[in-house]
Scaffold this active site. Structure first.
Site, mmCIF file in Angstrom:
data_model
loop_
_atom_site.group_PDB
_atom_site.id
_atom_site.type_symbol
_atom_site.label_atom_id
_atom_site.label_comp_id
_atom_site.label_asym_id
_atom_site.label_seq_id
_atom_site.Cartn_x
_atom_site.Cartn_y
_atom_site.Cartn_z
ATOM 1 N N ASP A 11 79.531 75.020 56.219
ATOM 2 C CA ASP A 11 79.792 74.697 57.629
ATOM 3 C C ASP A 11 79.433 73.239 57.920
ATOM 4 O OD1 ASP A 11 80.498 77.308 58.096
ATOM 5 O OD2 ASP A 11 78.520 77.910 58.791
ATOM 6 N N ARG A 66 71.157 82.992 61.200
ATOM 7 C CA ARG A 66 71.588 83.584 62.480
ATOM 8 C C ARG A 66 70.388 83.954 63.355
ATOM 9 N NH1 ARG A 66 75.095 88.516 61.261
ATOM 10 N NH2 ARG A 66 76.012 86.964 59.893
ATOM 11 N N ASN A 112 78.846 84.886 56.366
ATOM 12 C CA ASN A 112 80.310 84.924 56.491
ATOM 13 C C ASN A 112 80.996 83.965 55.517
ATOM 14 O OD1 ASN A 112 80.667 86.809 58.785
ATOM 15 N ND2 ASN A 112 79.397 85.305 59.846
ATOM 16 N N ASP A 169 75.220 68.429 55.807
ATOM 17 C CA ASP A 169 75.322 67.784 57.126
ATOM 18 C C ASP A 169 74.114 68.110 58.012
ATOM 19 O OD1 ASP A 169 75.989 70.528 57.499
ATOM 20 O OD2 ASP A 169 76.892 70.006 59.418
ATOM 21 N N ASP A 174 77.320 72.147 50.953
ATOM 22 C CA ASP A 174 77.148 72.992 52.120
ATOM 23 C C ASP A 174 78.559 73.368 52.604
ATOM 24 O OD1 ASP A 174 75.921 74.039 54.551
ATOM 25 O OD2 ASP A 174 76.753 72.261 55.512
ATOM 26 N N SER A 232 75.319 80.950 55.492
ATOM 27 C CA SER A 232 76.142 81.913 56.238
ATOM 28 C C SER A 232 76.454 83.175 55.442
ATOM 29 C CB SER A 232 77.459 81.250 56.642
ATOM 30 O OG SER A 232 78.274 82.202 57.284
ATOM 31 N N GLY A 256 72.913 74.887 59.689
ATOM 32 C CA GLY A 256 72.227 75.258 58.447
ATOM 33 C C GLY A 256 71.123 76.284 58.624
HETATM 34 P P1 B16 Z 1 76.126 83.360 59.782
HETATM 35 P P2 B16 Z 1 75.872 76.426 56.318
HETATM 36 C C1 B16 Z 1 75.135 77.985 58.367
HETATM 37 O O1 B16 Z 1 76.048 77.652 57.370
HETATM 38 C C2 B16 Z 1 75.524 77.362 59.701
HETATM 39 O O2 B16 Z 1 75.448 75.943 59.628
HETATM 40 C C3 B16 Z 1 74.582 77.846 60.772
HETATM 41 O O3 B16 Z 1 74.944 77.293 62.028
HETATM 42 C C4 B16 Z 1 74.625 79.392 60.830
HETATM 43 O O4 B16 Z 1 73.703 79.881 61.794
HETATM 44 C C5 B16 Z 1 74.275 79.936 59.453
HETATM 45 O O5 B16 Z 1 75.178 79.412 58.490
HETATM 46 C C6 B16 Z 1 74.334 81.455 59.413
HETATM 47 O O6 B16 Z 1 75.661 81.831 59.606
HETATM 48 O O7 B16 Z 1 75.716 83.797 61.159
HETATM 49 O O8 B16 Z 1 77.625 83.268 59.601
HETATM 50 O O9 B16 Z 1 75.464 84.172 58.695
HETATM 51 O O10 B16 Z 1 75.876 75.155 57.121
HETATM 52 O O11 B16 Z 1 74.563 76.668 55.571
HETATM 53 O O12 B16 Z 1 77.091 76.580 55.442
HETATM 54 MG MG MG Z 2 76.169 72.747 57.405
#
Ligand code: B16
Ligand code: MG
Length: 215
Positions: free
Chosen positions: A10, A48, A117, A169, A8, A115, A45
């Site tokens: 974030d 959005r 991003n 996490d 993962d 994400s 995880g």
């Molecule tokens: P974005 P991961 C997740 O990343 C984040 O943990 C989560 O808090 C967020 O809402 C999601 O990505 C979407 O992110 O808005 O940047 O597309 O933990 O799966 O790496």
């Molecule tokens: Mg995460």
């Protein structure tokens, strides 16, 4: 036998959860909606739009689809502004050493992130070329706890699900990894990740052997 480790992003490789919190906090404050770090923890995880739905559970009124889309866009704009401050120093402790140790053992490495991003984050912190495959929010239709992102990461590694270990996490990610038919390793505590047998507080607190077992 484990031949690939799927990380993962974030909360496992980088410290973006605080930046998500700050961006959502600004959106919630402007709408007069209560939001705190405990609620933020539930967003780990989660995609959005699903994160926004969780935040809006405490709103005093219903929001139209157009309003929701505007709020999600505003959060992403604020979040991307904050991402500009990311540097290699935001890679969490122990990550580089563990990746190097896994590589020495011939383990294939991937990122599976909800994400959209993720490519920007990986490039800002200097991890763009550290993985054999990346699957992220741009590639999938169902985010964690759906197994899609993990199955895609395994496919891009050229491995079967049972040959992969997921490091996560978030409860949503642990569930997604299990539903993908993969072994899971949790980053957190028994409080944040109940029912996860194999856990470490952070990647600095484990080793390749800790992740993979002896051998
Ligand atoms: P974005 P991961 C997740 O990343 C984040 O943990 C989560 O808090 C967020 O809402 C999601 O990505 C979407 O992110 O808005 O940047 O597309 O933990 O799966 O790496
Ligand atoms: Mg995460």
């Amino acid at each position: 036998m484990i031949r690939g480790v799927i990380f993962d992003l974030d909360g496992v490789l980088v410290t973006t959860d605080e930046l998500h919190y700050q961006a959502w906090r600004q959106v919630a404050d402007r709408e007069g909606i209560y939001f705190d770090r405990t609620i933020n923890h539930q967003l780990r995880g989660v995609s959005r739009m699903e994160s926004l739905e969780i935040i809006l559970e405490r709103a005093g009124r219903a929001y139209t689809p157009e309003e929701k889309s505007a709020l999600a866009n505003r959060k992403n704009h604020l979040y991307r502004e904050l991402l500009r401050t990311l540097t290699a120093a935001d890679v969490l402790p122990g990550v580089q050493a563990l990746l190097a140790e896994l590589r020495r053992r011939g383990i294939r490495l991937a990122v599976a992130s909800s994400s959209k991003n993720a490519p920007l984050i990986l490039s800002r912190v200097g991890l763009k070329d550290a993985f054999d495959a990346v699957a992220d929010g741009n590639d999938i239709t169902h985010s964690k706890p759906d197994p899609e992102v993990f199955l895609l990461a395994a496919e891009r590694l050229g491995l079967l699900p049972e040959e992969c270990l997921v490091v996560e996490d978030a409860a949503a990610g642990i569930e997604g990894g299990r539903r993908a038919g993969m072994a899971v390793f949790g980053i957190g505590t028994p409080e944040t990740l109940p029912k996860v047998e194999r856990l470490a507080a952070g990647l600095a607190d484990t080793t390749a052997e800790g992740l993979l077992g002896p051998g």
